[in-house]
Design a protein around this motif. Structure first.
Motif, PDB file in Angstrom:
ATOM      1  N   ILE A  28       0.845  -1.206   0.000  1.00  0.00           N
ATOM      2  CA  ILE A  28       0.000   0.000   0.000  1.00  0.00           C
ATOM      3  C   ILE A  28       0.877   1.253   0.000  1.00  0.00           C
ATOM      4  CG2 ILE A  28      -1.743   1.287   1.271  1.00  0.00           C
ATOM      5  CD1 ILE A  28      -2.687  -1.445   2.413  1.00  0.00           C
ATOM      6  N   ASN A  29       1.905   1.274   0.855  1.00  0.00           N
ATOM      7  CA  ASN A  29       2.800   2.436   0.892  1.00  0.00           C
ATOM      8  C   ASN A  29       3.551   2.613  -0.425  1.00  0.00           C
ATOM      9  OD1 ASN A  29       3.021   3.982   3.572  1.00  0.00           O
ATOM     10  ND2 ASN A  29       2.905   1.850   4.267  1.00  0.00           N
ATOM     11  N   TYR A  30       3.938   1.497  -1.044  1.00  0.00           N
ATOM     12  CA  TYR A  30       4.602   1.574  -2.348  1.00  0.00           C
ATOM     13  C   TYR A  30       3.688   2.248  -3.371  1.00  0.00           C
ATOM     14  CZ  TYR A  30       5.980   0.001  -7.002  1.00  0.00           C
ATOM     15  OH  TYR A  30       6.281  -0.041  -8.341  1.00  0.00           O
ATOM     16  N   THR A  31       2.409   1.853  -3.387  1.00  0.00           N
ATOM     17  CA  THR A  31       1.466   2.435  -4.347  1.00  0.00           C
ATOM     18  C   THR A  31       1.211   3.903  -4.029  1.00  0.00           C
ATOM     19  OG1 THR A  31       0.425   0.242  -4.475  1.00  0.00           O
ATOM     20  CG2 THR A  31      -0.737   2.070  -5.512  1.00  0.00           C
ATOM     21  N   LEU A  32       1.157   4.251  -2.748  1.00  0.00           N
ATOM     22  CA  LEU A  32       1.037   5.664  -2.374  1.00  0.00           C
ATOM     23  C   LEU A  32       2.251   6.461  -2.851  1.00  0.00           C
ATOM     24  CD1 LEU A  32      -0.496   5.381   1.204  1.00  0.00           C
ATOM     25  CD2 LEU A  32      -1.446   6.752  -0.668  1.00  0.00           C
ATOM     26  N   GLY A  33       3.428   5.863  -2.750  1.00  0.00           N
ATOM     27  CA  GLY A  33       4.642   6.521  -3.244  1.00  0.00           C
ATOM     28  C   GLY A  33       4.557   6.808  -4.730  1.00  0.00           C
ATOM     29  N   ARG A  34       4.030   5.828  -5.476  1.00  0.00           N
ATOM     30  CA  ARG A  34       3.843   6.039  -6.926  1.00  0.00           C
ATOM     31  C   ARG A  34       2.833   7.149  -7.180  1.00  0.00           C
ATOM     32  NH1 ARG A  34       1.424   1.506  -9.409  1.00  0.00           N
ATOM     33  NH2 ARG A  34       1.735   2.669 -11.332  1.00  0.00           N
ATOM     34  N   ASN A  35       1.768   7.162  -6.380  1.00  0.00           N
ATOM     35  CA  ASN A  35       0.707   8.162  -6.546  1.00  0.00           C
ATOM     36  C   ASN A  35       1.256   9.576  -6.383  1.00  0.00           C
ATOM     37  OD1 ASN A  35      -1.729   9.442  -6.712  1.00  0.00           O
ATOM     38  ND2 ASN A  35      -2.718   8.336  -5.061  1.00  0.00           N
ATOM     39  N   TYR A  36       2.012   9.801  -5.326  1.00  0.00           N
ATOM     40  CA  TYR A  36       2.547  11.144  -5.070  1.00  0.00           C
ATOM     41  C   TYR A  36       3.746  11.474  -5.950  1.00  0.00           C
ATOM     42  CZ  TYR A  36      -0.450  11.911  -1.018  1.00  0.00           C
ATOM     43  OH  TYR A  36      -1.524  12.127  -0.204  1.00  0.00           O
ATOM     44  N   GLY A  37       4.325  10.474  -6.576  1.00  0.00           N
ATOM     45  CA  GLY A  37       5.518  10.723  -7.385  1.00  0.00           C
ATOM     46  C   GLY A  37       5.272  10.745  -8.880  1.00  0.00           C
ATOM     47  N   LYS A  38       4.028  10.488  -9.305  1.00  0.00           N
ATOM     48  CA  LYS A  38       3.755  10.406 -10.741  1.00  0.00           C
ATOM     49  C   LYS A  38       3.606  11.796 -11.331  1.00  0.00           C
ATOM     50  CE  LYS A  38       0.806   8.099 -14.143  1.00  0.00           C
ATOM     51  NZ  LYS A  38      -0.337   7.187 -14.355  1.00  0.00           N
ATOM     52  N   GLN A  39       4.396  12.084 -12.345  1.00  0.00           N
ATOM     53  CA  GLN A  39       4.318  13.368 -13.040  1.00  0.00           C
ATOM     54  C   GLN A  39       3.407  13.236 -14.248  1.00  0.00           C
ATOM     55  OE1 GLN A  39       8.685  14.043 -13.488  1.00  0.00           O
ATOM     56  NE2 GLN A  39       8.238  16.037 -12.639  1.00  0.00           N
ATOM     57  N   THR A  40       2.578  14.245 -14.474  1.00  0.00           N
ATOM     58  CA  THR A  40       1.688  14.248 -15.631  1.00  0.00           C
ATOM     59  C   THR A  40       1.860  15.552 -16.388  1.00  0.00           C
ATOM     60  OG1 THR A  40      -0.049  15.115 -14.196  1.00  0.00           O
ATOM     61  CG2 THR A  40      -0.046  12.739 -14.599  1.00  0.00           C
ATOM     62  N   TYR A  41       1.260  15.610 -17.585  1.00  0.00           N
ATOM     63  CA  TYR A  41       1.419  16.780 -18.433  1.00  0.00           C
ATOM     64  C   TYR A  41       0.357  17.836 -18.124  1.00  0.00           C
ATOM     65  CZ  TYR A  41       4.420  13.636 -21.017  1.00  0.00           C
ATOM     66  OH  TYR A  41       5.406  12.762 -21.373  1.00  0.00           O
ATOM     67  N   ILE A  42       0.619  19.043 -18.602  1.00  0.00           N
ATOM     68  CA  ILE A  42      -0.319  20.139 -18.397  1.00  0.00           C
ATOM     69  C   ILE A  42      -1.662  19.767 -19.016  1.00  0.00           C
ATOM     70  CG2 ILE A  42      -0.851  22.503 -19.118  1.00  0.00           C
ATOM     71  CD1 ILE A  42       2.032  23.196 -18.657  1.00  0.00           C
ATOM     72  N   GLY A  43      -2.725  20.064 -18.297  1.00  0.00           N
ATOM     73  CA  GLY A  43      -4.052  19.674 -18.723  1.00  0.00           C
ATOM     74  C   GLY A  43      -4.596  18.561 -17.851  1.00  0.00           C
ATOM     75  N   ASN A  44      -3.709  17.771 -17.255  1.00  0.00           N
ATOM     76  CA  ASN A  44      -4.118  16.716 -16.331  1.00  0.00           C
ATOM     77  C   ASN A  44      -3.055  16.569 -15.245  1.00  0.00           C
ATOM     78  OD1 ASN A  44      -5.652  14.613 -15.249  1.00  0.00           O
ATOM     79  ND2 ASN A  44      -4.540  13.072 -16.420  1.00  0.00           N
ATOM     80  N   GLU A  45      -2.694  17.698 -14.616  1.00  0.00           N
ATOM     81  CA  GLU A  45      -1.615  17.688 -13.650  1.00  0.00           C
ATOM     82  C   GLU A  45      -1.992  16.861 -12.424  1.00  0.00           C
ATOM     83  OE1 GLU A  45      -2.996  20.324 -14.876  1.00  0.00           O
ATOM     84  OE2 GLU A  45      -1.567  21.805 -15.592  1.00  0.00           O
ATOM     85  N   ASN A  46      -1.003  16.245 -11.838  1.00  0.00           N
ATOM     86  CA  ASN A  46      -1.211  15.510 -10.596  1.00  0.00           C
ATOM     87  C   ASN A  46      -1.259  16.519  -9.445  1.00  0.00           C
ATOM     88  OD1 ASN A  46      -1.144  13.932  -8.329  1.00  0.00           O
ATOM     89  ND2 ASN A  46       0.671  12.760  -8.896  1.00  0.00           N
ATOM     90  N   PRO A  47      -2.430  16.754  -8.851  1.00  0.00           N
ATOM     91  CA  PRO A  47      -2.523  17.774  -7.786  1.00  0.00           C
ATOM     92  C   PRO A  47      -1.795  17.356  -6.516  1.00  0.00           C
ATOM     93  CG  PRO A  47      -4.589  16.567  -7.980  1.00  0.00           C
ATOM     94  CD  PRO A  47      -3.727  16.107  -9.117  1.00  0.00           C
ATOM     95  N   LEU A  48      -1.466  16.061  -6.414  1.00  0.00           N
ATOM     96  CA  LEU A  48      -0.799  15.563  -5.214  1.00  0.00           C
ATOM     97  C   LEU A  48       0.714  15.445  -5.383  1.00  0.00           C
ATOM     98  CD1 LEU A  48      -3.234  12.671  -4.162  1.00  0.00           C
ATOM     99  CD2 LEU A  48      -3.266  15.050  -3.456  1.00  0.00           C
ATOM    100  N   TYR A  49       1.215  15.793  -6.582  1.00  0.00           N
ATOM    101  CA  TYR A  49       2.629  15.549  -6.858  1.00  0.00           C
ATOM    102  C   TYR A  49       3.514  16.194  -5.798  1.00  0.00           C
ATOM    103  CZ  TYR A  49       7.157  15.516  -9.123  1.00  0.00           C
ATOM    104  OH  TYR A  49       8.494  15.330  -9.404  1.00  0.00           O
ATOM    105  N   ASP A  50       4.293  15.343  -5.130  1.00  0.00           N
ATOM    106  CA  ASP A  50       5.165  15.811  -4.052  1.00  0.00           C
ATOM    107  C   ASP A  50       6.302  14.797  -3.908  1.00  0.00           C
ATOM    108  OD1 ASP A  50       6.381  16.310  -1.529  1.00  0.00           O
ATOM    109  OD2 ASP A  50       4.577  17.338  -0.841  1.00  0.00           O
ATOM    110  N   LYS A  51       7.488  15.174  -4.350  1.00  0.00           N
ATOM    111  CA  LYS A  51       8.615  14.240  -4.337  1.00  0.00           C
ATOM    112  C   LYS A  51       8.971  13.796  -2.928  1.00  0.00           C
ATOM    113  CE  LYS A  51      12.104  14.957  -7.077  1.00  0.00           C
ATOM    114  NZ  LYS A  51      13.229  15.613  -7.776  1.00  0.00           N
ATOM    115  N   ASP A  52       8.853  14.727  -1.973  1.00  0.00           N
ATOM    116  CA  ASP A  52       9.212  14.376  -0.596  1.00  0.00           C
ATOM    117  C   ASP A  52       8.228  13.365  -0.008  1.00  0.00           C
ATOM    118  OD1 ASP A  52      11.411  16.048  -0.647  1.00  0.00           O
ATOM    119  OD2 ASP A  52      10.287  17.773   0.099  1.00  0.00           O
ATOM    120  N   LEU A  53       6.938  13.572  -0.260  1.00  0.00           N
ATOM    121  CA  LEU A  53       5.946  12.622   0.229  1.00  0.00           C
ATOM    122  C   LEU A  53       6.078  11.271  -0.465  1.00  0.00           C
ATOM    123  CD1 LEU A  53       2.557  14.498   0.782  1.00  0.00           C
ATOM    124  CD2 LEU A  53       3.864  13.159   2.424  1.00  0.00           C
TER     125      LEU A  53
END
Length: 819
Positions: A82-107
């Motif tokens: 679960i933590n691994y998948t959360l790490g992917r969630n907060y670390g996934k970069q997307t393009y303009i138009g569908n930005e990841n609002p949670l993107y946070d490298k530290d998290l």
């Protein structure tokens, strides 16, 4: 009862996973919702929903489900996943138009590290943290722990050994490999151990290990790499004859693949400087095909043994040493076929180290030696070589005269080259136009037929050049050619009108100015030209047939109404209606003072004055010389526009116009600029020193504009130019005057800062790790920009919005890193 409940749950969650694996996300989600209703304490449905939402880029929903699953992990069995998948969630970069609002490298890092605290977690957790960590010793500890946790993972062992090699700790590299040597019995592992022994000149042990690797290798495609390494060992040991024998064998086996380079160059470096027969025999048997030309690297890469980590294969010696030996051989040859092949080999070697001018010289010599036959692919390479040298000269602000004259001479001689070069001619001509090199434009243009030029978009530039060179008839011919092929444009019509105006052909000139204004109604230059031409014509009209001429002007003006916007049409309609109500209105003549225009138009004073001046320039109204008794000037109103305005106004009310027509450039909104942090970034740019501030500000604004209006190629080109500028600024700010880095062959490249192009700066920044390890915006930009700066590459590979977005995002990331 409990067993039945558990069985039902297992069946349902298995069914949900089956649908997920078949990409039936809707069906999988439906089952998960039912599971949550029936089994609220089970975490499986929440975990799977988190994964599905992550695949759909629904980051907030994914995070919510995963965190719920984490609270249900009572036995601490699933938390690692679960933590691994959360790490992917907060670390996934997307393009303009569908930005990841949670993107946070530290998290992201935090969740990956939390995954390590559990007994079970995905092996990919290690890979993700490897990308995040920048400290080599932290990475080493990560992989040491990973090897203990996943003792069957050979990739982790290979990666750890590579890290030790990277920081120069060869003894530790060797210890890591030896510790698991017997366990894995791996080709890749033995290959690396052999390389270590070779590096300390323990030739016998190195050879023993490579032979062991050959004995257990099961991948036929990689067999040649092991043979090459064996030859390298003999070569390093000084047993040149044995090395040559293996290189010979390697060449013969790989001569029909891109891997022939390693065997061929190996034989070359092994032959005695007095006797090149062994090498020339091989060369004479080779057919002249595209096999001689390298694109990215020598050989059929990548090469794998028994791990998922690829192996780098290199030439026996660096490219420049190989070229020196080829030059010695060349002096002893008279056979044109051999000489042509030697130059082709040199061409690819120069190409690989980025020596564009030498590339051009060698491909020209090769074609000269091989001129008995026609090889189209050689002309394609010649075109690309000219293109590269031309671009570099432009970028470095050096003279291009000699290059264009040389190019023109070859175009005159070689019909086949002319056909191939057509695809680059447009770019070259447009760049010459930007550089105001009008004589060079004509020099190139005159090598091609009218039919060939018709296929390109260069008639405007050709016409402009002829006009600058005062060849009016040829300029008019070229402008009309452009008009027939590309249609009307305001710039073309204005320039063509200028030519007619110089010949006192006012009707033709005015007609074209008016057409230009119908396309670009706010262009002040065209308005000025039209006003000046009208003034000249009016003087002529005063002398002859003034009334008829004015009538014709009024009729011509009617056509302009079709290009007016809805506000202008409505204002005209109201103006005409109110004018007719005035007591002094007489046969479309009316005295009007400035204060009356806003009233007659039903608009404010500022807009009224703009409309008045615009209508005068288009002959909707004309200010005549007479005034009334109160000295108020008379205006003659075009009598033909009344009916046309009514017709157009009715048409507008009947037609349901597409929304896109009404929107246009209004799509560039404050909202979009805010999303790009335009204002904040602009404020930061203002703080840059005076030397760089205007350049960075200009290029940043142009990059933002082209990206927002969807100019994909312009975005890519501007991204490269912009990043080159800000990296130069970054280096100068750090007091760096000279740039030094290792190229792909390990050679040290040294350049003055102002002599550097984009590739030099990216290589230097990446080599020095100023932005940390694996700063992807640099490498992403370098790859796309290098591929698509050349039209030849774009003809082979589709340029889509994804590549444009990638360059733009990379540029902005680099800018933010610097300022």
């Amino acid at each position: 009862m409990t067993n039945k409940v558990d069985d039902k749950y297992k069946i349902m969650i298995a069914s949900a996973w089956e649908k997920y694996n078949k990409k039936d996300f809707v069906g999988a989600k439906k089952i998960c919702i039912q599971i949550n209703n029936d089994f609220p304490d089970k975490l499986g449905a929440n975990y799977l929903l988190g994964i599905i939402y992550l695949d759909e880029d629904k980051f907030i929903d994914s995070s919510k489900e995963l965190k719920i699953a984490l609270t249900k992990d009572y036995e601490k069995n699933a938390g690692g996943f679960i933590n691994y998948t959360l790490g992917r969630n907060y670390g996934k970069q997307t393009y303009i138009g569908n930005e990841n609002p949670l993107y946070d490298k530290d998290l992201s890092r935090k969740y990956f590290e939390q995954a390590l605290e559990y007994e079970k977690y995905p092996e990919n957790t290690i890979t993700e943290l490897h990308y995040i960590y920048q400290n080599n010793y932290k990475i080493i500890q990560l992989f040491k722990d990973a090897i203990k946790k996943f003792p069957e993972n050979l990739d982790f062992v290979i990666t750890l050994s590579d890290i030790y090699l990277k920081i120069g700790e060869v003894d530790n590299q060797k210890k890591v490999l030896l510790a698991v040597k017997n366990k894995f019995n791996s080709t890749h592992l033995l290959y690396k151990l052999s390389k270590i022994e070779l590096s300390i000149k323990n030739f016998e042990k190195s050879r023993e290990l490579i032979n062991q690797a050959k004995g257990i290798n099961v991948n036929p495609k990689s067999e040649f790499a092991l043979q090459l390494e064996l030859a390298n060992i003999y070569y390093s040991e000084g047993n040149i004859n044995k090395a040559k024998e293996i290189f010979f064998d390697n060449f013969n086996k790989e001569k029909n693949t891109d891997n022939f380079w390693f065997g061929l160059i190996g034989v070359l470096m092994c032959v005695d400087n007095k006797d090149y027969d062994d090498f020339t025999i091989l060369l004479s048997k080779m057919e002249i095909t595209k096999q001689f030309i390298i694109d990215d690297w020598f050989g059929d890469m990548p090469i794998y043994f028994d791990s998922s980590i690829c192996v780098g294969i290199y030439l026996l010696e660096n490219e420049k040493d190989v070229i020196k030996k080829l030059n010695v051989l060349k002096k002893r040859q008279t056979d044109k076929d051999i000489l042509g092949k030697i130059e082709l080999l040199k061409y690819s070697l120069y190409k690989n180290i980025g020596e564009e001018t030498l590339c051009l010289n060698t491909i020209k010599k090769s074609i000269k030696y091989l001129n008995t036959y026609h090889y189209d692919f050689l002309f394609i390479e010649l075109r690309e070589a000219y293109h590269s040298v031309f671009y570099n000269l432009i970028e470095s602000d050096k003279s291009i005269d000699d290059l264009i004259i040389d190019l023109s001479a070859i175009l005159k001689e070689e019909y086949s080259f002319r056909k191939v070069f057509l695809s680059s001619l447009e770019f070259i001509i447009q760049e010459l136009h930007n550089q105001k090199e009008y004589e060079l434009i004509i020099e190139l243009y005159e090598n091609f037929s009218t039919e060939e030029v018709d296929k390109l978009d260069i008639w405007f530039e050709v016409a402009y050049a002829f006009n600058k060179l005062e060849k009016v008839d040829k300029a008019k011919y070229a402008y009309h050619k452009n008009l027939r092929i590309k249609g009307e444009s305001s710039a073309l019509l204005n320039n063509l009108a200028n030519l007619y105006e110089k010949e006192d052909k006012f009707d033709e000139a005015i007609d074209m100015y008016q057409k230009a204004l119908s396309l670009e109604s706010d262009d002040t230059l065209i308005k000025t030209n039209l006003e000046n031409t009208l003034d000249k014509q009016k003087k002529m009209i005063n002398q002859t047939h003034k009334k008829d001429a004015l009538n014709k002007i009024f009729l011509n003006a009617v056509e302009l109404l079709k290009s007016e916007n809805f506000f202008t049409l409505e204002s005209l309609y109201i103006f005409l209606l109110n004018c007719r109500k005035e007591d002094d209105f007489d046969n479309w003549n009316l005295p009007i003072q400035n204060e009356m225009f806003p009233i007659l138009m039903s608009t404010n004073e500022k807009k009224a004055m703009e409309l008045k001046n615009n209508w005068i320039s288009k002959n909707y109204i004309i200010k005549v010389e007479e005034t009334d008794e109160y000295d108020i000037p008379y205006f003659q109103i075009n009598p033909y526009i009344d009916r046309e305005v009514t017709i157009l106004r009715d048409m507008v009310s009947e037609i349901n116009l597409p929304q896109e027509w009404l929107t246009g450039l209004n799509n560039i909104s404050i909202f979009q600029l805010n999303e790009l942090n335009y204002t904040e970034t602009s404020k930061r740019i203002i703080k840059i020193n005076k030397k760089y501030r205007p350049l960075i500000s200009r290029d940043y604004n142009e990059l933002i504009f082209n990206y927002l209006v969807g100019n994909k190629k312009s975005t890519i080109i501007l991204s490269g130019s912009f990043v080159e500028l800000i990296l130069t600024y970054y280096c100068e700010r750090k007091k760096i005057k000279k740039v030094e880095y290792k190229n792909t062959s390990g050679k040290i490249i040294k350049k003055n800062l102002y002599d550097c192009v984009l590739f030099d700066l990216i290589s230097f920044i990446d080599d020095k790790k100023y932005f940390g390890n694996d700063f992807f915006p640099l490498t992403n930009l370098s790859r796309v920009y290098r591929n698509f700066i050349h039209p030849g590459v774009e003809l082979k590979n589709h340029l889509d919005k994804t590549k444009s977005d990638l360059c733009f995002i990379s540029s902005i990331e680099i800018l933010r890193k610097i300022i």
